[in-house]
Scaffold this motif. Structure first.
Motif, mmCIF file in Angstrom:
data_model
loop_
_atom_site.group_PDB
_atom_site.id
_atom_site.type_symbol
_atom_site.label_atom_id
_atom_site.label_comp_id
_atom_site.label_asym_id
_atom_site.label_seq_id
_atom_site.Cartn_x
_atom_site.Cartn_y
_atom_site.Cartn_z
ATOM 1 N N LEU A 153 -73.332 90.832 -79.555
ATOM 2 C CA LEU A 153 -72.361 91.642 -80.293
ATOM 3 C C LEU A 153 -71.686 92.666 -79.382
ATOM 4 O O LEU A 153 -70.478 92.877 -79.452
ATOM 5 N N ALA A 154 -72.469 93.319 -78.520
ATOM 6 C CA ALA A 154 -71.912 94.336 -77.634
ATOM 7 C C ALA A 154 -70.962 93.725 -76.610
ATOM 8 O O ALA A 154 -69.865 94.242 -76.361
ATOM 9 N N LEU A 155 -71.362 92.610 -75.989
ATOM 10 C CA LEU A 155 -70.523 91.966 -74.978
ATOM 11 C C LEU A 155 -69.273 91.366 -75.603
ATOM 12 O O LEU A 155 -68.182 91.432 -75.033
ATOM 13 N N SER A 156 -69.442 90.798 -76.789
ATOM 14 C CA SER A 156 -68.293 90.216 -77.497
ATOM 15 C C SER A 156 -67.232 91.273 -77.796
ATOM 16 O O SER A 156 -66.032 90.987 -77.785
ATOM 17 N N ALA A 157 -67.686 92.514 -78.029
ATOM 18 C CA ALA A 157 -66.759 93.590 -78.388
ATOM 19 C C ALA A 157 -65.793 93.960 -77.263
ATOM 20 O O ALA A 157 -64.729 94.517 -77.524
ATOM 21 N N VAL A 158 -66.153 93.652 -76.002
ATOM 22 C CA VAL A 158 -65.266 94.000 -74.885
ATOM 23 C C VAL A 158 -64.621 92.764 -74.256
ATOM 24 O O VAL A 158 -63.947 92.864 -73.233
ATOM 25 N N VAL A 233 -90.710 96.624 -70.837
ATOM 26 C CA VAL A 233 -89.902 95.685 -70.036
ATOM 27 C C VAL A 233 -88.667 95.255 -70.820
ATOM 28 O O VAL A 233 -87.567 95.151 -70.272
ATOM 29 N N LYS A 234 -88.852 95.035 -72.103
ATOM 30 C CA LYS A 234 -87.722 94.634 -72.934
ATOM 31 C C LYS A 234 -86.672 95.744 -73.011
ATOM 32 O O LYS A 234 -85.463 95.481 -72.954
ATOM 33 N N LEU A 235 -87.116 96.991 -73.131
ATOM 34 C CA LEU A 235 -86.178 98.101 -73.178
ATOM 35 C C LEU A 235 -85.436 98.251 -71.853
ATOM 36 O O LEU A 235 -84.279 98.682 -71.833
ATOM 37 N N LEU A 236 -86.085 97.890 -70.761
ATOM 38 C CA LEU A 236 -85.389 97.877 -69.471
ATOM 39 C C LEU A 236 -84.268 96.846 -69.475
ATOM 40 O O LEU A 236 -83.173 97.092 -68.946
ATOM 41 N N ARG A 237 -84.530 95.698 -70.083
ATOM 42 C CA ARG A 237 -83.463 94.692 -70.220
ATOM 43 C C ARG A 237 -82.330 95.216 -71.105
ATOM 44 O O ARG A 237 -81.155 94.971 -70.821
ATOM 45 N N VAL A 238 -82.701 95.941 -72.172
ATOM 46 C CA VAL A 238 -81.681 96.533 -73.036
ATOM 47 C C VAL A 238 -80.810 97.507 -72.236
ATOM 48 O O VAL A 238 -79.590 97.569 -72.406
ATOM 49 N N ALA A 239 -81.447 98.261 -71.316
ATOM 50 C CA ALA A 239 -80.699 99.210 -70.474
ATOM 51 C C ALA A 239 -79.680 98.496 -69.593
ATOM 52 O O ALA A 239 -78.665 99.089 -69.199
ATOM 53 N N MET A 240 -79.925 97.242 -69.268
ATOM 54 C CA MET A 240 -78.986 96.462 -68.452
ATOM 55 C C MET A 240 -77.689 96.164 -69.202
ATOM 56 O O MET A 240 -76.723 95.667 -68.623
ATOM 57 N N VAL A 242 -75.616 98.311 -70.226
ATOM 58 C CA VAL A 242 -74.555 99.203 -69.728
ATOM 59 C C VAL A 242 -73.826 98.590 -68.532
ATOM 60 O O VAL A 242 -72.600 98.410 -68.578
ATOM 61 N N PRO A 243 -74.521 98.240 -67.428
ATOM 62 C CA PRO A 243 -73.790 97.617 -66.314
ATOM 63 C C PRO A 243 -73.167 96.273 -66.680
ATOM 64 O O PRO A 243 -72.104 95.917 -66.162
ATOM 65 N N PHE A 271 -68.440 103.138 -77.518
ATOM 66 C CA PHE A 271 -69.831 102.841 -77.865
ATOM 67 C C PHE A 271 -70.719 102.820 -76.627
ATOM 68 O O PHE A 271 -71.894 103.191 -76.684
ATOM 69 N N LEU A 272 -70.145 102.414 -75.466
ATOM 70 C CA LEU A 272 -70.925 102.389 -74.228
ATOM 71 C C LEU A 272 -71.196 103.814 -73.746
ATOM 72 O O LEU A 272 -72.302 104.137 -73.313
ATOM 73 N N VAL A 273 -70.175 104.671 -73.832
ATOM 74 C CA VAL A 273 -70.350 106.086 -73.476
ATOM 75 C C VAL A 273 -71.421 106.718 -74.366
ATOM 76 O O VAL A 273 -72.310 107.431 -73.892
#
Length: 352
Positions: A153-158, A233-240, A242-243, A271-273
């Motif tokens: 959903l996030a990637l599709s938005a941009v 570890v999953k939350l680290l993937r979620v943090a990815m 942003v980049p 939303f990214l900010v």
């Protein structure tokens, strides 16, 4: 004519109040429909099991006629599938702190970065081999590599919008949710057969299963320690996310500018900010634990509501047109991510 002139002459805050007041009646019917679907599917998921995102999609698709025929629900469905979606993604930032990432050590961090990067690049390459569009390979690769439905959903938005944009997003969400649910059952058995330690199992489950909920479910099936590590570890993937979103914006910048026409395209989506700001605030300990839990819950509600909106916008006929190739693409991306994480655990000593 006079009303428009009066509006433009109003002070900045009053213009937004007037805009909000005019927008609410238009979007309310459609948004309420999406919220009701979210309530119904959450009840079913909590009482009978199963992925709430997938339920919300299917319920939404079943009432596609409300969107196809036009009418009062259309504006609200559009609002849910775009604005509420972006709000939900931004609020995911309350799940992560910088200290959580640091506690994992360098091994899992490198594993996640390499896994995410290679999975997305593999998605592009495999899409070309299968005769599919590059943007579908990037969308599915990012969804598999980062956090399943939320990443899709996030990637599709941009990404630039075209005639198959919504269909590709829905197909990706359905596929990764189904595979993630299967992985929640199969991967713990895989871990047991290989006699992985709790640390190794945590890195493996957190690094390979697509959706956060399924990672949590699979991790705590094994042990408390495995559950904690797999969640981190999953939350680290979620943090990815942003980049990844920033890279996607750069890749599609020309197409987004041409699609926007005279409209100004922001350097970073709001939303990214918001996501980054919430991660920083949460890392500083400024968000109380109870508030963080409430915001996370609200974020989940936003995403379920948005998924319902996307479902309403999509017809079974369009989904049937997708064919078998995108499904094969997502399965192959899932296997590639599994092999990468497995290699880091047994050849790189990650989690030992």
């Amino acid at each position: 004519m006079s009303n428009e002139t009066d509006t433009t002459q109003l002070p900045w805050p009053m213009r937004h109040v007037r805009s909000f007041r005019d927008t609410v009646p238009k979007v309310l019917p459609g948004v309420l429909i999406c919220v009701i679907i979210g309530l119904a599917t959450t009840f079913i998921s909590e009482h009978y099991g199963g992925p709430v995102m997938l339920y919300a999609l299917l319920f939404g698709i079943s009432i596609h006629f409300l969107y196809a025929e036009g009418g009062r629900a259309v504006a609200g469905v559009e609002f849910a599938s775009r604005t509420i979606l972006r709000l939900g993604v931004a609020l995911l930032g309350t799940r992560i702190t910088i200290s959580q990432v640091a506690e994992l050590g360098i091994g899992p961090i490198i594993t996640v970065i390499v896994g995410v990067t290679l999975t997305i690049l593999s998605g592009v390459a495999l899409a070309r081999v299968l005769g599919l569009q590059k943007d579908l390979g990037m969308l599915t690769g990012g969804s598999v590599a980062i956090c399943g439905a939320s990443a899709a959903l996030a990637l599709s938005a941009v990404m630039p919008r075209h005639e198959n944009h919504e269909r590709n997003t829905i197909m990706t969400v359905v596929s990764v949710t189904a595979l993630s649910t299967a992985a929640m059952v199969i991967y713990p058995l895989f871990v047991s057969v290989l006699n992985m330690t709790d640390n190794q199992a945590g890195v493996f489950l957190g690094g390979t299963i697509h959706d956060v909920a399924q990672v949590v479910g699979a991790g705590y099936i094994i042990s408390q320690e495995t559950g904690d590590i797999s969640t981190f570890v999953k939350l680290l993937r979620v943090a990815m996310l942003v980049p990844a979103v920033m890279c996607f914006m750069f890749v599609f910048s020309k197409q987004n500018k041409s699609a926007a026409g005279d409209k100004k395209v922001p350097l970073l989506p709001g939303f990214l900010v918001g996501f980054v700001v919430l991660v920083i605030i949460n890392s500083l300990g400024l968000i109380p634990e109870a508030a963080s839990a409430s915001i996370t819950t609200f974020s989940g509600w936003c995403l379920v509501t948005a998924i319902a909106g996307l479902g309403i916008k999509t017809s079974f006929q369009k989904l049937a047109e997708v064919g078998w190739k995108p499904i094969v693409l997502i399965v192959l991306e899932t296997l590639i991510l599994l092999v990468i994480v497995f290699a880091f655990i047994y050849m790189g000593g990650v989690g030992s």
